[in-house]
Design a protein around this motif. Structure first.
Motif, PDB file in Angstrom:
ATOM      1  N   PRO A   1    -129.451 -34.148  -0.025  1.00 49.72           N
ATOM      2  CA  PRO A   1    -128.704 -35.382   0.220  1.00 49.72           C
ATOM      3  C   PRO A   1    -129.459 -36.432   1.040  1.00 49.72           C
ATOM      4  N   ARG A   2    -129.988 -36.021   2.198  1.00 49.58           N
ATOM      5  CA  ARG A   2    -130.716 -36.988   3.022  1.00 49.58           C
ATOM      6  C   ARG A   2    -131.852 -36.292   3.750  1.00 49.58           C
TER       7      ARG A   2
ATOM      8  N   THR B   1    -117.667 -33.410   9.145  1.00 53.23           N
ATOM      9  CA  THR B   1    -118.227 -34.137   7.996  1.00 53.23           C
ATOM     10  C   THR B   1    -119.507 -33.447   7.559  1.00 53.23           C
TER      11      THR B   1
ATOM     12  N   SER C   1    -122.415 -33.075   3.884  1.00 47.59           N
ATOM     13  CA  SER C   1    -122.782 -33.469   2.526  1.00 47.59           C
ATOM     14  C   SER C   1    -123.027 -32.223   1.702  1.00 47.59           C
TER      15      SER C   1
ATOM     16  N   TRP D   1    -124.586 -35.874  -5.128  1.00 51.59           N
ATOM     17  CA  TRP D   1    -124.061 -35.250  -3.910  1.00 51.59           C
ATOM     18  C   TRP D   1    -122.986 -36.154  -3.317  1.00 51.59           C
ATOM     19  N   ASP D   2    -122.126 -35.550  -2.488  1.00 51.11           N
ATOM     20  CA  ASP D   2    -121.034 -36.294  -1.879  1.00 51.11           C
ATOM     21  C   ASP D   2    -120.835 -35.847  -0.435  1.00 51.11           C
ATOM     22  N   PRO D   3    -120.460 -36.771   0.452  1.00 48.63           N
ATOM     23  CA  PRO D   3    -120.027 -36.382   1.799  1.00 48.63           C
ATOM     24  C   PRO D   3    -118.540 -35.997   1.776  1.00 48.63           C
ATOM     25  N   TYR D   4    -118.189 -34.962   2.510  1.00 43.70           N
ATOM     26  CA  TYR D   4    -116.803 -34.494   2.608  1.00 43.70           C
ATOM     27  C   TYR D   4    -116.404 -34.393   4.080  1.00 43.70           C
TER      28      TYR D   4
ATOM     29  N   ASP E   1    -126.480 -32.569   6.616  1.00 43.64           N
ATOM     30  CA  ASP E   1    -125.840 -33.572   7.481  1.00 43.64           C
ATOM     31  C   ASP E   1    -124.451 -33.134   7.970  1.00 43.64           C
TER      32      ASP E   1
ATOM     33  N   VAL F   1    -125.191 -44.100   5.434  1.00 45.06           N
ATOM     34  CA  VAL F   1    -124.753 -43.459   4.194  1.00 45.06           C
ATOM     35  C   VAL F   1    -123.740 -44.373   3.519  1.00 45.06           C
TER      36      VAL F   1
ATOM     37  N   VAL G   1    -116.729 -41.160   2.676  1.00 43.59           N
ATOM     38  CA  VAL G   1    -116.486 -39.736   2.920  1.00 43.59           C
ATOM     39  C   VAL G   1    -115.294 -39.308   2.074  1.00 43.59           C
TER      40      VAL G   1
END
Length: 393
Positions: free
Chosen positions: A84-85, A113, A115, A148-151, A183, A215, A219
């Protein structure tokens, strides 16, 4: 006598400001220890793509099972692994987990939080737990083209020391197949007080999970039916799909710094139970807008307030990215459900893989027979200066 009184007032004023800002000074919000996995192990990062024999050393984390440090651009066969990062992340293989002990405040609610990206598993999921609380997130749906996604997920601390665990519950033929995570950050949540002229708690969505300033994906808030431990205080996510928590740095937000973007049609519902008086008339108002993320129109929400429902379309205006909508209802009980979902399944005009939708913000419910006070966010500041004035004079 006068000087002593003046010193006493200034001391009291100092203590007032210290009490207001002490939590911010002492807070530990942000990345957990090595939450970005960029701290190298004592032997350095793996030099090749081969799985390291024996337990994987990841500074700050305890590992169990097949855990792999992966690097940006690393391949597995013809597949490039998504980091992701930064340069590194962690992949969890069959029945593997990583964990870290956190120091928290017992009884407080926190939001985590992180990713996540999927790799080669057929039915990929990720379990996040702070025992005894646990939730599994389905990673089959990708909400954007980046892969990818942040949750964010919330928990209530049962003790002053808790263990945060990320685990892969899947069992694949290839033991290395499993989700990639990166992250990992934590934030202590506070439930805002309900305004005197508004029955909705956190109707401006300003209190919510940790967001990284650099980002641009917002989220995702997955299903959470317990409003007491929601990453969005006051609200619950009722449905199978997630909604997106967005900021004004990367999206168009009607007011303040935060808002909600509704995704996946009826599969992304956000709701709250508000206090009402039976048989009294009420009005629910909210800002409806476009996030400025190239989301294809039409954009519309289905808004619910008690037994009333209304389909409201966003009408573009060259002078504004949002409009104010109203829904009148008569309360039937001392608590009334308000809710929103997107009428359509929208994607961005520049790609068909990124889900998007209408933005909702500044949700208010007030007794229709009363005059609504429109101070909004000014109320806290005004009250603070009134208190200061009183102390000094």
């Amino acid at each position: 006598m006068f000087q002593s009184s003046t010193r006493s007032k200034w001391f009291t004023l100092f203590m007032l400001f210290f009490a207001l800002f002490a939590s911010a000074i002492l807070g530990e919000d942000g990345l957990v220890t090595n939450g970005d996995f960029e701290t190298p192990p004592t032997t350095g990062f793996p030099k090749d793509e081969a799985l390291v024999e024996g337990p994987t050393e990841i500074p700050g984390w305890k590992t169990n099972g097949t855990v792999e440090l992966v690097s940006s651009g690393q391949k597995q066969g013809a597949m490039i692994l998504i980091v992701p990062r930064g340069a590194h992340a962690v992949r969890l293989g069959n029945d593997a987990d990583i964990s870290q002990e956190l120091t928290v405040e017992k009884g407080s609610v926190y939001s985590v939080t992180f990713s996540a990206a999927r790799t080669c598993a057929q039915l990929e999921s990720l379990n996040v737990s702070v025992p005894p609380a646990s939730q599994t997130i389905d990673l089959q749906t990708l909400y954007n083209v980046q892969g990818w996604d942040p949750y964010a997920l919330a928990f209530e601390a049962q003790e002053d020391k808790v263990r945060l665990v990320f685990s892969n519950p899947g069992m694949e033929d290839d033991p290395t197949c499993g989700p990639i995570i990166d992250d990992i950050a934590i934030k202590k949540l506070f439930t805002p007080e309900r305004p005197k002229d508004n029955a909705v708690i956190n109707g401006d969505y300003e209190e919510g999970p940790w967001m990284f300033n650099n980002v641009s994906l917002g989220v995702l808030l997955p299903t959470k039916l317990d409003e007491e431990t929601s990453s969005l205080p006051g609200w619950i996510i009722e449905s199978y799909r997630a909604v997106r928590y967005i900021d004004s740095y990367h999206y168009s937000v009607p007011q303040g710094k935060r808002a909600i973007e509704l995704l996946s049609g009826k599969e992304g519902i956000i709701s709250q139970m508000v206090e009402t008086t039976p048989s009294k008339p009420y009005t629910m108002s909210f800002a409806l807008g476009h996030a400025g993320d190239k989301c294809k129109q039409p954009l519309a929400v289905m808004a619910f307030a008690g037994d009333q429902a209304q389909n409201i379309h966003y009408t573009p205006d060259s002078n504004s990215t949002f409009q104010v909508a109203n829904l009148n209802f008569t309360a039937k009980a001392d608590r009334t459900r308000i809710a929103f979902y997107s009428v359509y399944y929208n994607t961005r005009s520049d790609d068909m893989s990124s889900l998007c939708g209408p933005v909702v913000d500044d949700v208010r419910v007030w007794f229709s027979g009363a005059r609504r006070i429109g101070f909004g966010g000014l109320g806290l500041g005004l009250g603070l200066w009134v208190s200061v004035w009183a102390l000094l004079y």
